[in-house]
Design an enzyme around this catalytic site. Structure first.
Site, PDB file in Angstrom:
ATOM      1  N   PHE A  36       2.295   6.161   5.403  1.00 35.98           N
ATOM      2  CA  PHE A  36       1.357   5.439   6.240  1.00 35.98           C
ATOM      3  C   PHE A  36       0.471   4.564   5.366  1.00 35.98           C
ATOM      4  CE2 PHE A  36       1.580  10.057   6.860  1.00 35.98           C
ATOM      5  CZ  PHE A  36       2.534  10.102   7.876  1.00 35.98           C
ATOM      6  N   GLY A  82       0.799  -1.214   0.000  1.00 31.02           N
ATOM      7  CA  GLY A  82       0.000   0.000   0.000  1.00 31.02           C
ATOM      8  C   GLY A  82       0.834   1.266   0.000  1.00 31.02           C
ATOM      9  N   CYS A  83       0.277   2.325   0.582  1.00 28.23           N
ATOM     10  CA  CYS A  83       0.820   3.670   0.426  1.00 28.23           C
ATOM     11  C   CYS A  83       2.215   3.851   1.027  1.00 28.23           C
ATOM     12  CB  CYS A  83      -0.131   4.685   1.050  1.00 28.23           C
ATOM     13  SG  CYS A  83      -1.693   4.884   0.161  1.00 28.23           S
ATOM     14  N   TYR A  84       2.595   3.023   1.987  1.00 26.00           N
ATOM     15  CA  TYR A  84       3.899   3.228   2.633  1.00 26.00           C
ATOM     16  C   TYR A  84       5.012   2.401   2.004  1.00 26.00           C
ATOM     17  CZ  TYR A  84       3.052  -1.215   5.091  1.00 26.00           C
ATOM     18  OH  TYR A  84       2.809  -2.526   5.398  1.00 26.00           O
TER      19      TYR A  84
END
Length: 343
Positions: free
Chosen positions: A328, A137-139
């Site tokens: 995050f 994901g985003c991190y």
């Protein structure tokens, strides 16, 4: 052991669309009758985004996952190639110099993956080591950077990290679900790459990395594979969880280098959304100017998942002094990285 130094970066962005135009041209109809949807779109802090599939002209909401994965490969290859080639050019390296090629993505899968297809297309050596970081994901950019930095330090060979995300391929069927509205209002497509070299005297040295996962809140952010693409779950409580942890994570990161918050010259905060940036600003005691690069990236590019923090770091390329990068994502997970000027 050699120092791992980021010496080059590159990016590739598909076609740009206006936030207001995609609301009027598609999502106003998609969410007809859901009164809060327009307010959510207008309050994201996003002005423009990028998409390989603009829903105004091409509605993928009814596509099956197999068709979306086929499209992912078609669209990701030229974007990834452009981003990696740009990063290599910026570092003054050739594809044959690379010892490790890592790719992070959570928006598409194929075997052989982007790592091997792009390595062949770019002319990287047959003895190249490869790593595919999937579904974090985003991190994902920051654990990806940690992995390639460890390789560079241990092997004294250059490495490349590519983050390539095509969230526009996962537009979902219309539902009265505010979490889906938020996801459709924020996310965007991009590819971003960095080159990491051993012992370089220019660029930024990867000096520290801290991770924190709050296992009790794992259900607050999800990314589920369905028959109609990947579907996001995004709880409004995410900023509250972040508020509990971000100060401690940053202080632990800086303490490892004998530093304090006031010693940091640049802050590359993943702009997961406007409330995320508000929480980080308030919890760390930062000014709006200090998170300005993250606000600009959110406004101009939206949330491009794992590629976003690399776009923010690129905005800070002229900052002279220590830089902290934070991202995050699912878990709920926080990653923070300290980058120091190389000398």
């Amino acid at each position: 052991m050699s120092a791992a130094v980021v010496t080059g970066s590159g990016r590739a962005l598909p076609a740009t669309y206006e936030q207001d135009a995609v609301w009027e041209g598609f999502f106003a109809r998609h969410y007809a009758g859901l009164r809060s949807a327009e307010r959510i779109f207008k309050n994201t802090g996003v002005r423009t985004r990028h998409a390989v599939a603009d829903p105004v002209t091409e509605d993928l909401s009814g596509w099956g996952t197999a068709a979306r994965m086929t499209r992912y490969v078609t669209e990701a290859l030229p974007l990834g190639k452009q981003a990696v080639a740009g990063a290599l050019d910026a570092a003054g390296l050739a594809p044959g110099d690379v010892g490790l090629f890592a790719v992070a993505t959570c928006t598409g899968y194929a075997t052989p993956g982007l790592d091997i297809r792009l390595a062949q297309d770019l002319g990287m050596p047959a003895g190249l080591q490869r790593l595919l970081v999937g579904h974090m994901g985003c991190y994902a950019a920051l654990p990806g950077l940690a992995a390639v930095s460890d390789f560079v330090a241990a092997r004294a060979r250059p490495a490349v990290l590519l983050c390539c995300e095509l969230t526009s391929l996962h537009v979902q069927p219309a539902q009265r679900d505010l979490e889906q509205v938020v996801a459709h209002a924020l996310f965007s497509d991009a590819a971003a790459a960095v080159v990491v070299e051993p012992g370089a005297r220019r660029g930024r040295r990867v000096a520290g990395m801290v991770a924190r996962t709050d296992y009790a809140t794992a259900d607050h952010m999800t990314w589920d594979v369905t028959d109609l693409g990947f579907r996001m779950g995004l709880s409004p409580r995410v900023p509250d969880v972040l508020a509990r942890h971000v100060g401690g994570v940053v202080d632990e990161l800086l303490a490892g280098a004998g530093m304090r918050r006031e010693d940091v010259a640049g802050w590359a905060v993943h702009p997961g959304g406007p409330r995320i940036l508000d929480v980080v600003r308030d919890e760390l005691g930062l000014t709006e100017e200090q998170i300005g690069a993250s606000r600009r990236v959110l406004a101009e590019h939206g949330n491009c998942s794992s590629a976003t923090v690399l776009l923010v770091l690129d905005e800070l390329r002229d900052v002279d002094g220590p830089v902290v990068a934070m991202a995050f994502g699912p878990g709920l997970t926080l990653y923070a990285t300290l980058l120091l000027p190389s000398s």
